[in-house]
Scaffold this motif. Structure first.
Motif, PDB file in Angstrom:
ATOM      1  N   MET A 130       4.051  -9.172  24.348  1.00 54.30           N
ATOM      2  CA  MET A 130       2.925  -9.605  25.188  1.00 54.30           C
ATOM      3  C   MET A 130       2.970 -11.105  25.479  1.00 54.30           C
ATOM      4  SD  MET A 130      -0.730  -9.413  23.217  1.00 54.30           S
ATOM      5  CE  MET A 130      -0.526  -8.339  21.822  1.00 54.30           C
ATOM      6  N   GLY A 131       3.584 -11.882  24.605  1.00 53.35           N
ATOM      7  CA  GLY A 131       3.720 -13.325  24.844  1.00 53.35           C
ATOM      8  C   GLY A 131       4.636 -13.617  26.033  1.00 53.35           C
ATOM      9  N   ALA A 132       5.583 -12.723  26.293  1.00 56.87           N
ATOM     10  CA  ALA A 132       6.459 -12.906  27.457  1.00 56.87           C
ATOM     11  C   ALA A 132       5.668 -12.629  28.736  1.00 56.87           C
ATOM     12  CB  ALA A 132       7.669 -11.988  27.367  1.00 56.87           C
ATOM     13  N   LEU A 133       4.855 -11.585  28.701  1.00 54.92           N
ATOM     14  CA  LEU A 133       4.031 -11.278  29.884  1.00 54.92           C
ATOM     15  C   LEU A 133       3.102 -12.452  30.174  1.00 54.92           C
ATOM     16  CD1 LEU A 133       3.110  -7.540  29.117  1.00 54.92           C
ATOM     17  CD2 LEU A 133       4.870  -8.404  30.675  1.00 54.92           C
ATOM     18  N   GLN A 134       2.578 -13.027  29.094  1.00 53.63           N
ATOM     19  CA  GLN A 134       1.674 -14.178  29.235  1.00 53.63           C
ATOM     20  C   GLN A 134       2.414 -15.393  29.821  1.00 53.63           C
ATOM     21  OE1 GLN A 134       0.122 -14.896  25.367  1.00 53.63           O
ATOM     22  NE2 GLN A 134      -1.895 -15.452  26.108  1.00 53.63           N
ATOM     23  N   ALA A 135       3.665 -15.566  29.397  1.00 56.11           N
ATOM     24  CA  ALA A 135       4.455 -16.700  29.897  1.00 56.11           C
ATOM     25  C   ALA A 135       4.803 -16.518  31.379  1.00 56.11           C
ATOM     26  CB  ALA A 135       5.735 -16.851  29.072  1.00 56.11           C
ATOM     27  N   PHE A 136       5.145 -15.302  31.762  1.00 61.07           N
ATOM     28  CA  PHE A 136       5.614 -15.069  33.136  1.00 61.07           C
ATOM     29  C   PHE A 136       4.457 -14.961  34.141  1.00 61.07           C
ATOM     30  CE2 PHE A 136       9.223 -12.601  30.866  1.00 61.07           C
ATOM     31  CZ  PHE A 136       9.987 -13.749  30.739  1.00 61.07           C
ATOM     32  N   GLN A 137       3.308 -14.469  33.674  1.00 63.83           N
ATOM     33  CA  GLN A 137       2.194 -14.126  34.556  1.00 63.83           C
ATOM     34  C   GLN A 137       1.810 -15.223  35.563  1.00 63.83           C
ATOM     35  OE1 GLN A 137       1.134 -10.982  34.600  1.00 63.83           O
ATOM     36  NE2 GLN A 137       0.071 -11.624  36.460  1.00 63.83           N
ATOM     37  N   PRO A 138       1.702 -16.495  35.141  1.00 68.19           N
ATOM     38  CA  PRO A 138       1.298 -17.530  36.104  1.00 68.19           C
ATOM     39  C   PRO A 138       2.280 -17.719  37.263  1.00 68.19           C
ATOM     40  CG  PRO A 138       1.110 -18.329  33.853  1.00 68.19           C
ATOM     41  CD  PRO A 138       1.827 -17.025  33.783  1.00 68.19           C
ATOM     42  N   TYR A 139       3.508 -17.234  37.108  1.00 68.87           N
ATOM     43  CA  TYR A 139       4.492 -17.364  38.198  1.00 68.87           C
ATOM     44  C   TYR A 139       4.443 -16.153  39.136  1.00 68.87           C
ATOM     45  CZ  TYR A 139       5.677 -20.969  34.953  1.00 68.87           C
ATOM     46  OH  TYR A 139       5.568 -22.035  34.111  1.00 68.87           O
ATOM     47  N   GLU A 140       3.554 -15.224  38.812  1.00 66.68           N
ATOM     48  CA  GLU A 140       3.219 -14.091  39.686  1.00 66.68           C
ATOM     49  C   GLU A 140       4.361 -13.152  40.039  1.00 66.68           C
ATOM     50  OE1 GLU A 140       0.340 -15.029  42.826  1.00 66.68           O
ATOM     51  OE2 GLU A 140       0.360 -17.095  42.061  1.00 66.68           O
ATOM     52  N   PRO A 141       5.084 -12.670  39.033  1.00 68.12           N
ATOM     53  CA  PRO A 141       6.060 -11.623  39.341  1.00 68.12           C
ATOM     54  C   PRO A 141       5.328 -10.314  39.631  1.00 68.12           C
ATOM     55  CG  PRO A 141       5.860 -11.876  36.968  1.00 68.12           C
ATOM     56  CD  PRO A 141       4.963 -12.932  37.594  1.00 68.12           C
ATOM     57  N   ARG A 142       6.020  -9.396  40.272  1.00 68.02           N
ATOM     58  CA  ARG A 142       5.508  -8.019  40.326  1.00 68.02           C
ATOM     59  C   ARG A 142       6.313  -7.235  39.295  1.00 68.02           C
ATOM     60  NH1 ARG A 142       6.804  -3.438  43.155  1.00 68.02           N
ATOM     61  NH2 ARG A 142       8.143  -4.476  44.682  1.00 68.02           N
ATOM     62  N   TYR A 143       5.637  -6.707  38.314  1.00 65.78           N
ATOM     63  CA  TYR A 143       6.340  -6.044  37.220  1.00 65.78           C
ATOM     64  C   TYR A 143       6.681  -4.602  37.553  1.00 65.78           C
ATOM     65  CZ  TYR A 143       4.908  -9.815  34.023  1.00 65.78           C
ATOM     66  OH  TYR A 143       4.722 -11.015  33.401  1.00 65.78           O
ATOM     67  N   PRO A 362      -3.590  -2.886  18.858  1.00 64.02           N
ATOM     68  CA  PRO A 362      -3.522  -1.752  19.795  1.00 64.02           C
ATOM     69  C   PRO A 362      -2.391  -1.963  20.806  1.00 64.02           C
ATOM     70  CG  PRO A 362      -5.769  -2.614  19.596  1.00 64.02           C
ATOM     71  CD  PRO A 362      -4.870  -3.592  18.914  1.00 64.02           C
ATOM     72  N   GLY A 363      -1.830  -0.878  21.306  1.00 65.67           N
ATOM     73  CA  GLY A 363      -0.604  -0.968  22.107  1.00 65.67           C
ATOM     74  C   GLY A 363      -0.746  -1.431  23.543  1.00 65.67           C
ATOM     75  N   THR A 364      -1.911  -1.236  24.180  1.00 65.98           N
ATOM     76  CA  THR A 364      -1.990  -1.457  25.645  1.00 65.98           C
ATOM     77  C   THR A 364      -1.563  -2.852  26.120  1.00 65.98           C
ATOM     78  OG1 THR A 364      -4.353  -1.614  25.278  1.00 65.98           O
ATOM     79  CG2 THR A 364      -3.584   0.263  26.548  1.00 65.98           C
ATOM     80  N   PRO A 365      -1.914  -3.967  25.442  1.00 68.66           N
ATOM     81  CA  PRO A 365      -1.533  -5.259  26.017  1.00 68.66           C
ATOM     82  C   PRO A 365      -0.024  -5.494  26.076  1.00 68.66           C
ATOM     83  CG  PRO A 365      -2.604  -5.565  23.892  1.00 68.66           C
ATOM     84  CD  PRO A 365      -2.724  -4.124  24.232  1.00 68.66           C
ATOM     85  N   PHE A 366       0.749  -4.621  25.457  1.00 65.80           N
ATOM     86  CA  PHE A 366       2.204  -4.755  25.512  1.00 65.80           C
ATOM     87  C   PHE A 366       2.776  -4.073  26.776  1.00 65.80           C
ATOM     88  CE2 PHE A 366       1.101  -4.902  20.975  1.00 65.80           C
ATOM     89  CZ  PHE A 366       1.751  -6.066  20.582  1.00 65.80           C
TER      90      PHE A 366
END
Ligand SMILES: Cc1ncc(COP(=O)(O)O)c(C=O)c1O
Length: 404
Positions: A130-143, A362-366
Motif C-alpha cells: 500500500m505504501g507504493a500505491l501511496q507513493a505513485f498516487q499523486p502522479y496519477e497513474p491509471r492502475y 484488513p486487505g482492501t487498501p492493498f
C-alpha cells in the motif's frame, strides 16, 4: 481596517495534494496500539535483533575516519564506496547504475515522479504494497490490477491485458511479497521479463526482503534476468531494481538504493536533488562500515528468527483457524496473507478482533482498484512465541464467530 479571515487550506492544496488521502486503515490501526493488544498489523522489523553495538561502534569509526566530511553535504548519487559495494553484487553493473535513496520508499516516489504522466497505465499486483500505491498516487497513474496465484503474477493474464492496454510501467515485489508473502516462481520470472521486454514495459522490481529467505532456493532477480535478456548490457535493461538495508540492518538509517540503466539513474539524480539533495552521508558511511561483517551475520540472525516465527504462526493457525480460512506459506520475509470465505468483511471484523486483544491489517487498501474484502495481512516478524500463541488463538476465535 483589514479583517483576517481564516485561510482555507483545503482550497489551497494542489490537485496533487488533494489526491493524498489519510488512510482510514491507519486511523483504525491507532486503536491497536494499546499495550495490551497483540498486533500482527504493523510490518516492523524485530527491534531486539538490531545490531545496536555495531551501529554505535561504526558511528565512532566513521567520525574518526572521515572527520567533518562525515557530516558535510554529500553527492546526490550517494557515498561512492557504498555504491561500489552494491554494484559489485551484480556482474556487469557499475556505480553509475546505482542511486542511493532515503529508504526504498523515496525510490518509489522518485520513480513515480520521473516516469508517470497523469493517465499513464501502471500494472500492479493485486494485492500490492500500500505504501507504493501511496507513493505513485499523486502522479496519477491509471492502475491495472494483475491477478496472482501461489507462483506470483499470472503472466498469461498480463499477456491478455497487453492486447488492449498500453502498460507503461509494471510494479512488482517478486520475493516474499508485501502483503501476501508469495514468491514469484522462476518460470514466471523468465516469462515476465521476456513479455515485458517485447512490449517495451518498464519493470520496477521492489526487493526489500530478498535476502531474508528462510526456506526454498534462491531465485534470480528480474533485474538479473533482464540483464541476461539484453546480453549483459546494463543500459539496455528494462528492469529497474530497488532494495534496502531497512529489513536486513535497521530501518531508521533510511538507506536504500535503486539500480538501473544510466538514463533512468541520471534522471533520478535530478529528481532527488530537488527532493533532499542527498541521503544523510553519515548514515551511508555507517552502513558501509557494516557491510563486510555485520550485514551477513545479521541476515542469518534475522532469517532464523523470522523463519521460526513464521513456523510458529502457521502451526497455531492450523490449530485454531476454522476450515475455510486459507493462508499463504511464505519462504521468507515478514508477512502472510489470510483469505476468509466470501462474504466475511475483515474491516468490519477488526473491532471484534481488537475486543479479543488481537490486530491485523484488513486487505482492501492493498488493492489499487478495490477488492479483497475477505482478506487480511499478518506480520510475524515482530511477534514472540507467547504472543503468537495467544494472538492466533484469539484471531481464530474471532473468525469462528464470524463464520457462524
Ligand atoms: C515492498 C516494500 N517496498 C518498500 C518499502 C519501504 O522500505 P524502506 O523505505 O524502509 O526501504 C517497504 C516497507 O515496508 C516494503 O514492504
Amino acid at each position: 481596517m483589514t479583517t483576517t479571515s481564516p485561510l482555507d487550506w483545503h482550497a489551497a492544496f494542489s490537485g496533487r495534494a488533494q489526491l493524498m488521502k489519510a488512510s482510514t486503515i491507519r486511523e483504525l490501526l491507532k486503536l491497536t496500539q494499546q499495550p495490551d493488544i497483540i498486533s500482527f498489523a504493523g510490518g516492523l522489523p524485530a527491534p531486539e535483533l538490531f545490531p545496536l553495538d555495531a551501529v554505535k561502534q561504526a558511528s565512532a569509526t566513521v567520525i574518526e575516519k572521515y572527520g567533518a566530511a562525515s557530516v558535510q553535504y554529500g553527492t546526490t548519487e550517494g557515498h561512492l564506496p557504498l555504491r561500489e559495494w552494491i554494484a559489485a553484487q551484480t556482474p556487469g553493473i557499475t556505480p553509475a547504475h546505482v542511486q542511493i535513496t532515503t529508504g526504498s520508499q523515496q525510490g518509489l516516489d522518485l520513480l513515480g515522479k520521473v516516469l508517470i504522466t497523469p493517465g499513464d497505465v501502471m500494472a500492479v499486483e493485486e494485492p500490492t504494497y500500500m505504501g507504493a500505491l501511496q507513493a505513485f498516487q499523486p502522479y496519477e497513474p491509471r492502475y491495472v490490477g494483475l491477478p496472482m496465484d501461489e507462483e506470483g503474477i499470472i503472466v498469461d493474464a498480463l499477456r491478455d491485458i497487453l492486447q488492449t492496454e498500453r502498460v507503461k510501467v509494471l510494479y512488482t515485489i517478486p520475493n516474499f511479497q508485501n502483503p501476501t508473502g508469495r514468491t514469484m516462481s522462476l518460470a514466471r520470472r523468465q516469462a515476465l521479463v521476456e513479455l515485458t521486454a517485447q512490449h517495451g514495459v518498464i519493470v520496477l522490481e521492489d526487493d526489500p526482503y530478498g535476502k531474508l529467505r528462510f526456506s526454498g532456493e534462491l531465485l534470480p532477480s528480474l533485474y538479473e534476468l533482464g540483464l541476461q535478456y539484453h546480453g549483459g548490457d546494463a543500459d539496455a535493461n528494462h528492469v529497474v531494481y530497488s532494495s534496502s538495508f531497512s529489513k536486513t540492518l535497521v530501518p531508521g538509517l533510511r538507506d536504500a538504493w535503486v539500480q538501473g540503466a544510466r538514463p533512468i539513474i541520471n534522471k533520478l539524480v535530478q529528481a532527488k536533488q530537488g527532493a533532499d539533495l542527498h541521503t544523510p552521508i553519515f548514515n551511508q558511511m555507517i552502513v558501509t562500515e557494516l557491510l563486510a561483517d555485520v550485514l551477513p551475520r545479521q541476515i542469518e540472525i534475522v532469517k532464523a528468527a523470522y523463519g521460526a516465527r513464521a513456523q510458529d504462526m502457521m502451526a497455531r493457525m492450523r490449530e485454531h483457524f476454522p476450515a475455510g480460512a486459507e493462508y499463504t506459506t511464505p519462504d521468507g520475509g515478514m508477512f502472510l496473507w489470510v483469505t476468509l470465505p466470501d462474504g466475511v468483511n475483515t474491516t468490519d471484523l477488526l473491532p471484534l478482533a481488537v475486543e479479543r486483544k488481537v490486530a491485523y491489517v484488513p486487505g482492501t487498501p492493498f488493492y489499487a482498484n478495490g477488492g479483497g474484502e475477505n482478506t487480511l495481512r499478518l506480520s510475524y516478524s515482530n511477534a514472540r512465541t507467547e504472543q503468537i500463541e495467544r494472538g492466533i488463538a484469539a484471531l481464530g476465535a474471532t473468525i469462528r464467530d464470524a463464520l457462524q
